[in-house]
Design a protein around this motif. Structure first.
Motif, PDB file in Angstrom:
ATOM      1  N   VAL A  86     -12.619  11.979   2.202  1.00  9.54           N
ATOM      2  CA  VAL A  86     -11.198  11.632   2.153  1.00  9.54           C
ATOM      3  C   VAL A  86     -10.819  10.753   3.338  1.00  9.54           C
ATOM      4  N   LEU A  87     -11.291  11.094   4.530  1.00  4.40           N
ATOM      5  CA  LEU A  87     -10.967  10.295   5.711  1.00  4.40           C
ATOM      6  C   LEU A  87     -11.535   8.880   5.602  1.00  4.40           C
ATOM      7  N   VAL A  88     -12.805   8.791   5.251  1.00  2.00           N
ATOM      8  CA  VAL A  88     -13.440   7.474   5.139  1.00  2.00           C
ATOM      9  C   VAL A  88     -12.800   6.663   4.016  1.00  2.00           C
ATOM     10  N   GLY A  89     -12.575   7.311   2.868  1.00  2.00           N
ATOM     11  CA  GLY A  89     -11.984   6.607   1.738  1.00  2.00           C
ATOM     12  C   GLY A  89     -10.595   6.076   2.044  1.00  2.00           C
ATOM     13  N   ALA A  90      -9.795   6.864   2.766  1.00  2.00           N
ATOM     14  CA  ALA A  90      -8.445   6.424   3.110  1.00  2.00           C
ATOM     15  C   ALA A  90      -8.483   5.210   4.028  1.00  2.00           C
ATOM     16  N   VAL A 149     -10.931   8.285  -3.311  1.00  2.00           N
ATOM     17  CA  VAL A 149      -9.739   8.114  -2.473  1.00  2.00           C
ATOM     18  C   VAL A 149      -9.508   6.642  -2.152  1.00  2.00           C
ATOM     19  N   ALA A 150     -10.575   5.894  -1.876  1.00  2.00           N
ATOM     20  CA  ALA A 150     -10.418   4.479  -1.554  1.00  2.00           C
ATOM     21  C   ALA A 150      -9.778   3.723  -2.715  1.00  2.00           C
ATOM     22  N   THR A 151     -10.190   4.053  -3.934  1.00  2.00           N
ATOM     23  CA  THR A 151      -9.607   3.395  -5.106  1.00  2.00           C
ATOM     24  C   THR A 151      -8.118   3.697  -5.227  1.00  2.00           C
ATOM     25  N   GLU A 152      -7.737   4.952  -5.006  1.00  2.00           N
ATOM     26  CA  GLU A 152      -6.334   5.325  -5.101  1.00  2.00           C
ATOM     27  C   GLU A 152      -5.504   4.698  -3.985  1.00  2.00           C
ATOM     28  N   VAL A 153      -6.049   4.672  -2.769  1.00  2.00           N
ATOM     29  CA  VAL A 153      -5.312   4.095  -1.648  1.00  2.00           C
ATOM     30  C   VAL A 153      -5.099   2.598  -1.861  1.00  2.00           C
ATOM     31  N   LYS A 154      -6.089   1.912  -2.417  1.00  2.00           N
ATOM     32  CA  LYS A 154      -5.934   0.474  -2.698  1.00  2.00           C
ATOM     33  C   LYS A 154      -4.766   0.226  -3.647  1.00  2.00           C
ATOM     34  N   VAL A 155      -4.576   1.135  -4.604  1.00  5.07           N
ATOM     35  CA  VAL A 155      -3.453   0.998  -5.533  1.00  5.07           C
ATOM     36  C   VAL A 155      -2.139   1.289  -4.825  1.00  5.07           C
ATOM     37  N   VAL A 167       6.813  -3.225   7.150  1.00  5.47           N
ATOM     38  CA  VAL A 167       7.947  -4.017   7.636  1.00  5.47           C
ATOM     39  C   VAL A 167       8.668  -3.292   8.773  1.00  5.47           C
ATOM     40  N   MET A 168       8.746  -1.971   8.691  1.00  6.25           N
ATOM     41  CA  MET A 168       9.444  -1.191   9.731  1.00  6.25           C
ATOM     42  C   MET A 168       8.591  -1.000  10.975  1.00  6.25           C
ATOM     43  N   GLY A 169       7.378  -1.507  10.943  1.00  3.98           N
ATOM     44  CA  GLY A 169       6.545  -1.468  12.134  1.00  3.98           C
ATOM     45  C   GLY A 169       5.774  -0.185  12.334  1.00  3.98           C
ATOM     46  N   TYR A 170       5.625   0.631  11.295  1.00  2.00           N
ATOM     47  CA  TYR A 170       4.855   1.856  11.425  1.00  2.00           C
ATOM     48  C   TYR A 170       3.395   1.528  11.745  1.00  2.00           C
ATOM     49  N   HIS A 171       2.770   2.391  12.537  1.00  2.00           N
ATOM     50  CA  HIS A 171       1.345   2.245  12.836  1.00  2.00           C
ATOM     51  C   HIS A 171       0.539   2.426  11.550  1.00  2.00           C
ATOM     52  N   PRO A 172      -0.535   1.661  11.369  1.00  2.00           N
ATOM     53  CA  PRO A 172      -1.335   1.815  10.148  1.00  2.00           C
ATOM     54  C   PRO A 172      -1.796   3.245   9.875  1.00  2.00           C
ATOM     55  N   LEU A 173      -2.149   4.006  10.929  1.00  2.00           N
ATOM     56  CA  LEU A 173      -2.594   5.382  10.719  1.00  2.00           C
ATOM     57  C   LEU A 173      -1.457   6.249  10.162  1.00  2.00           C
ATOM     58  N   ARG A 174      -0.229   5.965  10.609  1.00  2.00           N
ATOM     59  CA  ARG A 174       0.906   6.711  10.071  1.00  2.00           C
ATOM     60  C   ARG A 174       1.109   6.370   8.602  1.00  2.00           C
ATOM     61  N   ILE A 175       0.986   5.118   8.262  1.00  2.00           N
ATOM     62  CA  ILE A 175       1.137   4.720   6.857  1.00  2.00           C
ATOM     63  C   ILE A 175       0.054   5.366   6.003  1.00  2.00           C
ATOM     64  N   ILE A 176      -1.176   5.392   6.528  1.00  2.00           N
ATOM     65  CA  ILE A 176      -2.291   5.940   5.753  1.00  2.00           C
ATOM     66  C   ILE A 176      -2.129   7.443   5.536  1.00  2.00           C
ATOM     67  N   PHE A 177      -1.960   8.189   6.648  1.00  2.00           N
ATOM     68  CA  PHE A 177      -2.057   9.644   6.562  1.00  2.00           C
ATOM     69  C   PHE A 177      -0.736  10.341   6.237  1.00  2.00           C
ATOM     70  N   HIS A 179       1.798   8.700   4.340  1.00  2.00           N
ATOM     71  CA  HIS A 179       2.413   8.137   3.141  1.00  2.00           C
ATOM     72  C   HIS A 179       1.399   7.870   2.025  1.00  2.00           C
ATOM     73  N   LEU A 180       0.342   7.144   2.334  1.00  2.52           N
ATOM     74  CA  LEU A 180      -0.609   6.777   1.279  1.00  2.52           C
ATOM     75  C   LEU A 180      -1.488   7.944   0.853  1.00  2.52           C
ATOM     76  N   LEU A 181      -2.069   8.649   1.811  1.00  2.06           N
ATOM     77  CA  LEU A 181      -3.023   9.699   1.474  1.00  2.06           C
ATOM     78  C   LEU A 181      -2.418  10.829   0.647  1.00  2.06           C
ATOM     79  N   PRO A 182      -1.210  11.326   0.992  1.00  2.00           N
ATOM     80  CA  PRO A 182      -0.636  12.389   0.147  1.00  2.00           C
ATOM     81  C   PRO A 182      -0.459  11.978  -1.310  1.00  2.00           C
ATOM     82  N   ASN A 183      -0.287  10.689  -1.567  1.00  2.00           N
ATOM     83  CA  ASN A 183      -0.139  10.208  -2.932  1.00  2.00           C
ATOM     84  C   ASN A 183      -1.457   9.782  -3.560  1.00  2.00           C
ATOM     85  N   SER A 184      -2.558   9.906  -2.811  1.00  4.40           N
ATOM     86  CA  SER A 184      -3.851   9.440  -3.303  1.00  4.40           C
ATOM     87  C   SER A 184      -4.900  10.534  -3.400  1.00  4.40           C
ATOM     88  N   ILE A 185      -4.611  11.710  -2.871  1.00  8.71           N
ATOM     89  CA  ILE A 185      -5.649  12.734  -2.718  1.00  8.71           C
ATOM     90  C   ILE A 185      -5.833  13.602  -3.958  1.00  8.71           C
TER      91      ILE A 185
END
Length: 267
Positions: A86-90, A149-155, A167-177, A179-185
């Motif tokens: 999950v970590l690597v895929g995200a 997970v990588a396939t879902e995160v790409k979507v 756009v709001m300047g969030y750190h990529p790790l915050r966006i990944i873990f 916002h994206l990961l909860p919707n991809s796992i």
């Protein structure tokens, strides 16, 4: 909301299995390791519901006693894989580019070889035992979770809420873990249920080959191996542990199917 029947059936089977695994002493009629030389290879009867083995040990008690170890195998053989995957895929799914290319080559290298062959080869190098089996399974199995997970995160990263975070300047790790990961796992969790059923089968296969749990441990693969020389005269030694493998694996599979159906209906 009505729960799928497969989810309920799987949950019931696994709750019973978990009870057997946590409290075997409450349901085993005999000491699973006690020898009874007056009941060697006794067939199923009122006293010994599943018969006895070549040392007179009660097979019902040994099958129930093995639930704890086999459920441990189901969890510990798959937990490192799902965490790493999950970590690597995200990270790969969000980064794309060269990271995705390298990851694709790793996946190709792993899936080129049969899963079982790779695991057996790694265990043969490391040596027999449960810890080495967990290492071998985790070293191979994580790529399947990562790919899901990588396939879902790409979507997900192409959707508006991900763009808003950038756009709001969030750190990529915050966006990944956050916002994206909860919707991809979700697909990885559903796959995990089925994977635990396969882990029990794999652990039993390695136990049968002498590469997994080691005697005198009560493990279904070891029990089946104990009875392989008595199939003509004492079939029950191997058959009843085999039935336990099938039923428990069915419980995980039904739970996974039920979760998938439940999540589809919620969407």
């Amino acid at each position: 909301m009505k729960l799928p029947l497969t989810l309920l059936a799987g949950a019931i089977i696994l709750l019973i299995s978990l009870f057997f695994g946590l409290f075997p002493q409450l349901v085993t009629p005999f000491d699973p390791n006690a020898f009874d030389y007056n009941a060697l290879l006794a067939p199923p009867s009122g006293e010994h519901f599943m018969g006895t083995d070549s040392f007179g040990r009660d097979m019902l008690s040994r099958v129930i006693d093995a639930y704890g170890l086999n459920l441990q195998i189901a969890v510990f053989a798959t937990l490192p894989a799902i965490i790493i995957g999950v970590l690597v895929g995200a990270l790969v799914g969000y980064a794309g580019g060269i990271a995705e290319v390298i990851f694709g080559r790793v996946v190709d290298a792993v899936i080129t070889f049969p899963f079982m062959v790779l695991v057996i080869a790694i265990v043969a190098v490391l040596g027999p035992g449960l810890v080495n089996m967990y290492i071998a399974v985790g070293a191979v199995n994580w790529v399947f979770y990562a790919r899901l997970v990588a396939t879902e995160v790409k979507v997900q990263k192409r959707l508006d809420y991900a763009d808003a975070g950038r756009v709001m300047g969030y750190h990529p790790l915050r966006i990944i873990f956050r916002h994206l990961l909860p919707n991809s796992i979700t697909p990885a969790i559903v796959y995990w249920m089925t994977d635990m059923a396969l882990a029990i089968l794999l652990g039993s296969s390695l136990g049968y080959l002498g590469l997994g749990a080691q005697p005198p441990a009560s493990e279904w693969g070891v029990l089946i191996a104990d009875g392989k020389n008595f199939m003509d005269t004492a079939w029950w030694i191997s058959v009843f542990p085999g039935i336990a493998i099938v039923v428990t694996g069915l419980g995980f599979s039904l739970l996974g199917d039920g979760l998938a159906e439940l999540l589809r209906t919620r969407k």
